[in-house]
Design an enzyme around this catalytic site. Structure first.
Site, PDB file in Angstrom:
ATOM      1  CG  ASP A  81      -7.443 -21.469   7.122  1.00 36.90           C
ATOM      2  OD1 ASP A  81      -8.224 -21.821   6.222  1.00 36.90           O
ATOM      3  OD2 ASP A  81      -6.898 -20.347   7.141  1.00 36.90           O
ATOM      4  CG  ASP A  84      -3.870 -21.011  -1.618  1.00 38.01           C
ATOM      5  OD1 ASP A  84      -5.011 -21.347  -1.954  1.00 38.01           O
ATOM      6  OD2 ASP A  84      -3.611 -19.930  -1.073  1.00 38.01           O
ATOM      7  CE  LYS A  94      -4.186 -19.965   5.798  1.00 36.30           C
ATOM      8  NZ  LYS A  94      -5.323 -20.389   4.943  1.00 36.30           N
ATOM      9  CD  GLU A 103      -7.103 -17.431   5.498  1.00 36.68           C
ATOM     10  OE1 GLU A 103      -8.134 -17.851   4.960  1.00 36.68           O
ATOM     11  OE2 GLU A 103      -6.005 -17.421   4.922  1.00 36.68           O
TER      12      GLU A 103
HETATM   13  C1  5RP Z   1      -7.923 -18.363   1.873  1.00 37.01           C
HETATM   14  C2  5RP Z   1      -6.985 -19.498   1.999  1.00 37.01           C
HETATM   15  C3  5RP Z   1      -7.520 -20.874   1.762  1.00 37.01           C
HETATM   16  O1  5RP Z   1      -7.228 -21.672   2.849  1.00 37.01           O
HETATM   17  C4  5RP Z   1      -6.865 -21.454   0.523  1.00 37.01           C
HETATM   18  O2  5RP Z   1      -7.042 -20.572  -0.560  1.00 37.01           O
HETATM   19  C5  5RP Z   1      -7.457 -22.825   0.168  1.00 37.01           C
HETATM   20  O3  5RP Z   1      -8.771 -22.677  -0.299  1.00 37.01           O
HETATM   21  P1  5RP Z   1      -9.676 -23.908  -0.752  1.00 37.01           P
HETATM   22  O4  5RP Z   1     -10.050 -24.671   0.459  1.00 37.01           O
HETATM   23  O5  5RP Z   1     -10.854 -23.251  -1.421  1.00 37.01           O
HETATM   24  O6  5RP Z   1      -8.876 -24.741  -1.726  1.00 37.01           O
HETATM   25  O7  5RP Z   1      -5.832 -19.357   2.306  1.00 37.01           O
HETATM   26  O8  5RP Z   1      -7.277 -17.122   2.044  1.00 37.01           O
END
Ligand code: 5RP
Length: 218
Positions: A81, A84, A94, A103
């Site tokens: 995964d 953010d 996240k 998640e």
């Molecule tokens: C979703 C998340 C994502 O991992 C996080 O937002 C990162 O997203 P991106 O890869 O689009 O930058 O936690 O709930």
């Protein structure tokens, strides 16, 4: 190199950690979309996946990758995964995509959490951006008042209902000096379903897409 290219490079770099005949946990978001693209190139070798959102499930279904139910497994070897924000201790924020609860469940079930990010996600201290929290709708105001007491500025994410039928509060200005302690404190507020701090179940391996190449932290 653009951020999009860095996301793609790190999405493909994660393939190295995927073993044959295994079921793989899949996160949500734009970085994970590149990982799904990469996974498609070896889909005959894996058994299937556990998905953290309808968004990821739709992509996986289109590619014909079998999706399993976590309840039918005894555990999971690996979860891939993004995040953010991520700090040097592999603690993360996240939930930007609103899929934080599923998640967190998959991360807890997995023996290894591989976090893939572009370099813009690295922070010295978590809390540069908002902290997402999934809450039971009737508790939204109660939880928001408690978050103000903890020093944050909660904002209701309008027009968003999570896949679990709940609301999201995005908390700004939260001072996160002890991420694990704050995770416990917020988890203990009645009505909180999940907090987007992933400190108690942090990543085990972090792959960072940088202009100089992939950086690995173990
Ligand atoms: C979703 C998340 C994502 O991992 C996080 O937002 C990162 O997203 P991106 O890869 O689009 O930058 O936690 O709930």
């Amino acid at each position: 190199m653009t951020k999009e290219k860095l996301k793609k490079s790190v999405g493909w770099a994660a393939l190295k950690y995927i073993q044959s005949s295994k079921i793989i946990g899949i996160g949500t978001g734009s970085t994970i979309t590149y990982f799904i693209e990469a996974l498609n190139s070896i889909k005959e070798k894996i058994e299937g996946v556990i998905s953290s959102s309808n968004y990821s499930s739709n992509q996986l279904k289109k590619l014909g990758i079998p999706i399993y139910n976590l309840n039918n497994l005894n555990g999971l070897d690996v979860y891939v995964d993004s995040a953010d924000e991520i700090d040097a201790h592999m603690q993360m924020i996240k939930g930007g995509g609103g899929a934080l609860t599923k998640e967190k469940i998959i991360a807890a079930a997995a023996k290894k959490f591989i976090c893939i990010v572009d370099s813009s996600k690295q922070v010295n201290i978590l809390g540069r951006g908002p902290l997402p929290i999934e809450v039971i709708p009737m508790a939204r105001s109660l939880v928001a008042r408690e978050l103000v007491r903890l020093g944050g500025l909660p904002e209701y994410r309008h027009n968003v209902i999570t896949e679990n039928g709940n609301n999201i509060l995005d908390v700004y200005n939260m001072k996160i000096s002890n991420a694990s302690l704050l995770e416990t404190k917020i988890n203990n507020i009645p009505g909180v379903v999940s907090v987007g701090i992933f400190a108690q179940r942090r990543a085990d391996i972090v792959l960072i897409g940088t202009k100089e190449g992939i950086k690995t932290i173990v």
